[in-house]
Motif scaffolding. Structure first.
Motif, mmCIF file in Angstrom:
data_model
loop_
_atom_site.group_PDB
_atom_site.id
_atom_site.type_symbol
_atom_site.label_atom_id
_atom_site.label_comp_id
_atom_site.label_asym_id
_atom_site.label_seq_id
_atom_site.Cartn_x
_atom_site.Cartn_y
_atom_site.Cartn_z
ATOM 1 N N CYS A 1 0.653 -1.173 0.063
ATOM 2 C CA CYS A 1 -0.155 -0.020 -0.109
ATOM 3 C C CYS A 1 0.556 1.258 -0.083
ATOM 4 O O CYS A 1 1.973 1.357 0.727
ATOM 5 C CB CYS A 1 -0.937 -0.042 1.212
ATOM 6 N N THR A 2 0.163 2.368 -0.600
ATOM 7 C CA THR A 2 1.140 3.469 -0.811
ATOM 8 C C THR A 2 0.380 4.527 -0.002
ATOM 9 O O THR A 2 0.774 5.945 -0.095
ATOM 10 C CB THR A 2 1.330 3.871 -2.120
ATOM 11 N N GLY A 3 -0.726 4.355 0.636
ATOM 12 C CA GLY A 3 -1.539 5.568 1.375
ATOM 13 C C GLY A 3 -0.981 6.081 2.610
ATOM 14 O O GLY A 3 -0.233 5.450 3.067
ATOM 15 N N GLU A 4 -1.234 7.069 2.848
ATOM 16 C CA GLU A 4 -1.184 7.923 4.149
ATOM 17 C C GLU A 4 -2.030 7.309 5.417
ATOM 18 O O GLU A 4 -1.584 7.411 6.488
ATOM 19 C CB GLU A 4 -1.321 9.296 4.132
ATOM 20 N N ALA A 5 -2.853 6.367 5.085
ATOM 21 C CA ALA A 5 -3.740 5.948 6.035
ATOM 22 C C ALA A 5 -4.205 4.307 5.347
ATOM 23 O O ALA A 5 -4.341 4.252 4.293
ATOM 24 C CB ALA A 5 -5.163 6.840 6.364
ATOM 25 N N ILE A 6 -4.478 3.612 6.330
ATOM 26 C CA ILE A 6 -4.573 2.022 5.830
ATOM 27 C C ILE A 6 -5.529 1.444 7.020
ATOM 28 O O ILE A 6 -5.889 1.668 7.941
ATOM 29 C CB ILE A 6 -3.355 1.399 6.253
ATOM 30 N N GLY A 7 -6.411 0.896 6.304
ATOM 31 C CA GLY A 7 -7.495 -0.217 6.758
ATOM 32 C C GLY A 7 -8.014 -1.174 5.990
ATOM 33 O O GLY A 7 -7.426 -1.335 4.608
ATOM 34 N N ALA A 8 -8.838 -2.168 6.266
ATOM 35 C CA ALA A 8 -9.386 -3.298 5.710
ATOM 36 C C ALA A 8 -10.557 -3.365 5.516
ATOM 37 O O ALA A 8 -11.489 -2.991 6.200
ATOM 38 C CB ALA A 8 -8.634 -4.720 6.350
#
Length: 255
Positions: A77-84
């Protein structure tokens, strides 16, 4: 803020279209979806690939289970925030990622409400998880966030590391515990339903799975929080969930 959403799937043809549609319907545009497929043998990949033009990443290969797949997603992932977002779940409405972005502007971790539904067609709610702010004793009190609503800044994910593959059904609990309890990250609650979750997941589909999840969760608390062989949360954690089955809640969500 770019938000990375990880979707793990295996033979999920019956439900994954709802998951994908709910992601691409999000009003927040700075986002990416990474689908990690465990070498499905049904029509899952055909469905997922039909969305490829909209920019999602797809991995399909054998894995060692859901948490192994999530670790692969974390690495990509490349985002500044992460979730599923599970392959049989869906965002509650089109505003969800926007609400997450707003809450993460001044916090490191966010979580919110979750509805358990019997299908994405009927949206009939059979159980309601209403998020509560972290109490003083945190996970020791039996409190925990709902993992499908749990989003973190990238720095949090990098600090706590991968999901623990020695835990079969509660590695998400362990991951959240480390994020919330070990490093002093700022956490807030979003007073809105964020996810519609299909009943019957790995940790909720049977009484035996509930027992397994709670025993593994105790193992996590013993490792990270210094709990004894039996602790208060072993009883309080399942007890806190009893109210989720009541037909009405005194506290109403905004969503």
């Amino acid at each position: 803020m770019k938000i990375s959403v990880l979707t793990v799937c295996w033979n999920s043809a019956a439900t994954i279209r709802h998951t994908l549609d709910s992601f691409f319907a999000q009003e927040h545009q700075d986002k990416e979806l990474i689908v990690i497929d465990g070498a499905s043998t049904d029509e899952t990949l055909t469905i997922v690939r039909s969305y490829a033009a909209q920019g999602l990443q797809i991995i399909s290969e054998p894995d060692r289970g859901m948490y192994d797949a999530l670790n692969k997603g974390l690495a990509l992932c490349t985002g500044e925030a992460i979730g599923a977002l599970n392959a049989d779940d869906a965002f509650h409405d089109a505003s969800v990622l926007g609400k997450i972005r707003e809450a993460l502007a001044e916090n490191d971790i966010v979580h919110g409400h979750l509805d358990f539904v019997d299908s994405h067609e009927s949206k009939r709610v059979v159980r309601r998880w209403r998020a509560e702010p972290r109490p003083q004793d945190g996970f020791r009190s039996g409190w925990m966030p709902a993992h499908p609503t749990f989003y973190v800044r990238r720095a949090v994910a990098e600090k706590i590391g991968p999901f623990d593959l020695t835990l079969k059904v509660s590695s998400d609990y362990d991951w959240m515990l480390r994020a919330v309890e070990l490093y002093g990250f700022r956490i807030t609650t979003i007073d809105q339903v964020l996810v519609d979750m299909m009943t019957g997941g790995a940790s909720t589909k049977s009484f035996r799975s509930h027992i397994g999840h709670n025993l593994e969760a105790l193992r996590s608390r013993r490792r990270w929080l210094g709990s004894g062989p039996v602790d208060y949360a072993l009883v309080a954690k399942p007890a806190r969930k009893l109210g989720q089955f009541l037909p009405k809640q005194t506290r109403k969500s905004k969503g």
